[in-house]
Design an enzyme around this catalytic site. Structure first.
Site, PDB file in Angstrom:
ATOM      1  N   GLU A 197     -25.399 -14.131 -70.623  1.00 58.67           N
ATOM      2  CA  GLU A 197     -25.555 -12.792 -70.070  1.00 58.67           C
ATOM      3  C   GLU A 197     -24.969 -11.708 -70.963  1.00 58.67           C
ATOM      4  OE1 GLU A 197     -27.605 -12.368 -67.941  1.00 58.67           O
ATOM      5  OE2 GLU A 197     -27.796 -14.436 -67.329  1.00 58.67           O
ATOM      6  N   HIS A 242     -18.372 -20.297 -68.440  1.00 57.76           N
ATOM      7  CA  HIS A 242     -19.537 -21.016 -67.914  1.00 57.76           C
ATOM      8  C   HIS A 242     -19.073 -22.332 -67.325  1.00 57.76           C
ATOM      9  CE1 HIS A 242     -23.501 -22.876 -67.686  1.00 57.76           C
ATOM     10  NE2 HIS A 242     -23.943 -21.635 -67.664  1.00 57.76           N
TER      11      HIS A 242
HETATM   12  N1  ACO Z   1     -12.956 -13.883 -67.088  1.00 57.34           N
HETATM   13  C1  ACO Z   1     -11.658 -14.212 -66.838  1.00 57.34           C
HETATM   14  N2  ACO Z   1     -11.291 -15.416 -66.398  1.00 57.34           N
HETATM   15  C2  ACO Z   1     -12.239 -16.324 -66.180  1.00 57.34           C
HETATM   16  C3  ACO Z   1     -13.599 -16.051 -66.414  1.00 57.34           C
HETATM   17  C4  ACO Z   1     -13.928 -14.769 -66.904  1.00 57.34           C
HETATM   18  N3  ACO Z   1     -15.192 -14.432 -67.160  1.00 57.34           N
HETATM   19  N4  ACO Z   1     -14.329 -17.138 -66.116  1.00 57.34           N
HETATM   20  C5  ACO Z   1     -13.472 -18.067 -65.694  1.00 57.34           C
HETATM   21  N5  ACO Z   1     -12.221 -17.575 -65.726  1.00 57.34           N
HETATM   22  C6  ACO Z   1     -10.999 -18.274 -65.372  1.00 57.34           C
HETATM   23  C7  ACO Z   1     -10.792 -18.316 -63.868  1.00 57.34           C
HETATM   24  O1  ACO Z   1     -10.035 -17.212 -63.427  1.00 57.34           O
HETATM   25  C8  ACO Z   1     -10.051 -19.609 -63.709  1.00 57.34           C
HETATM   26  O2  ACO Z   1      -8.714 -19.403 -64.039  1.00 57.34           O
HETATM   27  P1  ACO Z   1      -7.536 -20.122 -63.165  1.00 57.34           P
HETATM   28  O3  ACO Z   1      -7.826 -21.588 -63.267  1.00 57.34           O
HETATM   29  O4  ACO Z   1      -6.304 -19.653 -63.851  1.00 57.34           O
HETATM   30  O5  ACO Z   1      -7.703 -19.610 -61.764  1.00 57.34           O
HETATM   31  C9  ACO Z   1     -10.633 -20.511 -64.781  1.00 57.34           C
HETATM   32  O6  ACO Z   1     -11.127 -19.634 -65.793  1.00 57.34           O
HETATM   33  C10 ACO Z   1     -11.786 -21.376 -64.295  1.00 57.34           C
HETATM   34  O7  ACO Z   1     -12.689 -20.554 -63.582  1.00 57.34           O
HETATM   35  P2  ACO Z   1     -13.655 -21.078 -62.452  1.00 57.34           P
HETATM   36  O8  ACO Z   1     -13.993 -19.954 -61.525  1.00 57.34           O
HETATM   37  O9  ACO Z   1     -13.139 -22.350 -61.856  1.00 57.34           O
HETATM   38  O10 ACO Z   1     -14.914 -21.442 -63.315  1.00 57.34           O
HETATM   39  P3  ACO Z   1     -16.327 -21.764 -62.709  1.00 57.34           P
HETATM   40  O11 ACO Z   1     -16.890 -22.853 -63.529  1.00 57.34           O
HETATM   41  O12 ACO Z   1     -16.246 -21.976 -61.234  1.00 57.34           O
HETATM   42  O13 ACO Z   1     -17.108 -20.393 -62.913  1.00 57.34           O
HETATM   43  C11 ACO Z   1     -18.401 -18.665 -63.870  1.00 57.34           C
HETATM   44  C12 ACO Z   1     -18.069 -20.175 -63.898  1.00 57.34           C
HETATM   45  C13 ACO Z   1     -18.809 -18.279 -62.437  1.00 57.34           C
HETATM   46  C14 ACO Z   1     -19.580 -18.390 -64.793  1.00 57.34           C
HETATM   47  C15 ACO Z   1     -17.146 -17.879 -64.322  1.00 57.34           C
HETATM   48  O14 ACO Z   1     -16.825 -18.213 -65.660  1.00 57.34           O
HETATM   49  C16 ACO Z   1     -17.319 -16.360 -64.166  1.00 57.34           C
HETATM   50  O15 ACO Z   1     -17.071 -15.825 -63.091  1.00 57.34           O
HETATM   51  N6  ACO Z   1     -17.762 -15.644 -65.266  1.00 57.34           N
HETATM   52  C17 ACO Z   1     -17.994 -14.221 -65.175  1.00 57.34           C
HETATM   53  C18 ACO Z   1     -19.351 -13.963 -64.522  1.00 57.34           C
HETATM   54  C19 ACO Z   1     -20.488 -14.306 -65.458  1.00 57.34           C
HETATM   55  O16 ACO Z   1     -20.472 -13.976 -66.648  1.00 57.34           O
HETATM   56  N7  ACO Z   1     -21.536 -14.975 -64.866  1.00 57.34           N
HETATM   57  C20 ACO Z   1     -22.749 -15.368 -65.594  1.00 57.34           C
HETATM   58  C21 ACO Z   1     -22.760 -16.846 -65.806  1.00 57.34           C
HETATM   59  S1  ACO Z   1     -24.165 -17.354 -66.700  1.00 57.34           S
HETATM   60  C22 ACO Z   1     -25.414 -17.391 -65.574  1.00 57.34           C
HETATM   61  O17 ACO Z   1     -25.260 -17.489 -64.383  1.00 57.34           O
HETATM   62  C23 ACO Z   1     -26.772 -17.260 -66.098  1.00 57.34           C
END
Ligand code: ACO
Length: 365
Positions: A307, A252
């Protein structure tokens, strides 16, 4: 430049507090997790819109207003009939919501418009679903029912069990509002141009559709289905992380600890479970995923988000997978509209800047 506007404060709000470090979520001075188990969708929506929980009389009046707003007009039915069947449901909702703008005064947005849209969304979703599957929309559903009960009744054609209603109600309360998330921000940006509330909600629905936002819970179901049994969680998740894939339902932008909504929904699930093997799989998968995420993404603090357990609650409420994101929408519309109303009170158009990294003309200006 701050990619993804992380950490940028773009609005002052009195609607909710999202404290990602402490794992706190507060709606207008009340813990969201308490509202989810002790109060209905209606009471919580009233709290967000009005700033205080309703008295019994206010609640009765509010429920009447919602009940009146649940019926589809003939024009809306014709519009839904005209939309091609392959159009994604989220786009269908977007079209229906923006069509309602009609001759309504564009500015300022009105609370009655917010209530009307909130009342209508479950009917729109259920109507479209029945329309596409060729089944009749349940006429037996009583528009006086509580919001979550009415929605489930419309969908299945029979009254839902008390446990199912409780589960869906808790989810809808917890999904109702969450600060300046992508869809709410989209709604506030549109409202800041003094466009109408229907257009602002239409934009929010577009943002909500994306798999990184509202599209995640169906991804969770796919993830758990691909795992199948607890002993396969480790190899399947490890392979996904090796391929650089994201695990849906984890991570998140704001929460760097456990998402309080996931915690609350996990408790709701525990009360429902009765030994559901799918739920046991979800719990095992959660533990394994958090351990593997710490190994593959050290220092990123990736935990379960709302989620993950939303998917479990939806399953318990017998909600079809393709309705997960629309159901999230039917809840979050309360937050969107509250933000639009707040934006209108102290409006200034959103207009950030971009950093140009392209070429310059060869000659001087
Ligand atoms: N699985 C694996 N790796 C992850 C995940 C995940 N679910 N989430 C983040 N990371 C990793 C990224 O690959 C990144 O790694 P890196 O720095 O080595 O490249 C690091 O963690 C940071 O990720 P960002 O994309 O910068 O995090 P951001 O804050 O932009 O994204 C998000 C947040 C979109 C929720 C992300 O965690 C994600 O894609 N999660 C999966 C989708 C999801 O569950 N969405 C629902 C969110 S809740 C809602 O909207 C109600």
């Amino acid at each position: 430049m701050v990619k993804g506007l992380e950490g940028i404060i773009a609005a002052e709000t009195q609607i909710s507090l999202v404290d990602g470090t402490k794992g706190h979520l507060v709606y207008r001075g009340q813990w969201a997790k308490d509202l989810a188990v002790r109060h209905t969708f209606e009471e919580s929506a009233y709290l967000l819109w009005h700033g205080a929980l309703p008295t019994p009389l206010q609640l009765a009046e509010f429920k009447n207003e919602l009940a009146r707003g649940r019926r589809l007009t003939p024009e809306l039915r014709s519009l839904l009939e005209a939309i091609p069947p392959h159009t994604p449901l989220m786009n269908t909702l977007q079209a229906a919501v923006t069509a309602l703008a009609g001759n309504a005064p564009a500015w300022p947005p009105a609370l009655e418009q917010a209530v009307q849209l909130t009342a209508l969304l479950p009917t729109l979703i259920a109507y479209r679903r029945h329309q596409l599957s060729g089944t009749p929309l349940s006429e037996g559903a009583d528009t006086e029912e509580d919001h979550a009960a009415y929605y489930l009744h419309l969908l299945s054609g029979h009254p839902a069990s008390e446990a199912q209603v409780r589960a869906l109600n808790a989810y809808m309360v917890l999904a109702m509002e969450h600060g300046l998330n992508a869809s709410t921000f989209a709604a506030r940006v549109v409202a800041s141009t003094e466009s109408d509330l229907y257009s602002a909600v239409g934009a929010a629905i577009g943002a909500m559709k994306g798999p990184l936002h509202g599209g995640a819970p169906s991804g969770v179901i796919r993830l758990l289905d691909s795992i199948g049994t607890a002993d396969r969680a480790e190899p399947v998740l490890r392979a996904m992380l090796e391929r650089g894939e994201r695990l849906m339902g984890f991570g998140h932008r704001v929460y760097k600890t456990r998402d309080p909504r996931a915690e609350a929904l996990r408790e709701v699930c525990a009360g429902l479970a009765g030994g559901d093997p799918w739920l046991d799989l979800a719990r095992d998968t959660e533990e394994t995923a958090i351990r593997l995420l710490a190994e593959y993404k050290p220092g990123r603090a990736l935990y379960t988000n709302v989620e993950f357990y939303a998917a479990a609650v939806m399953r318990a409420a017998a909600m079809p997978t393709e309705l997960f994101t629309p159901t999230f929408t039917a809840a979050r519309i309360v937050g969107w509209t509250t933000h639009v109303l707040e934006q209108a009170q102290h409006n200034r158009i959103y207009r950030p800047q971009s950093l140009y990294t392209g070429n310059m003309p060869a000659s001087d200006a």
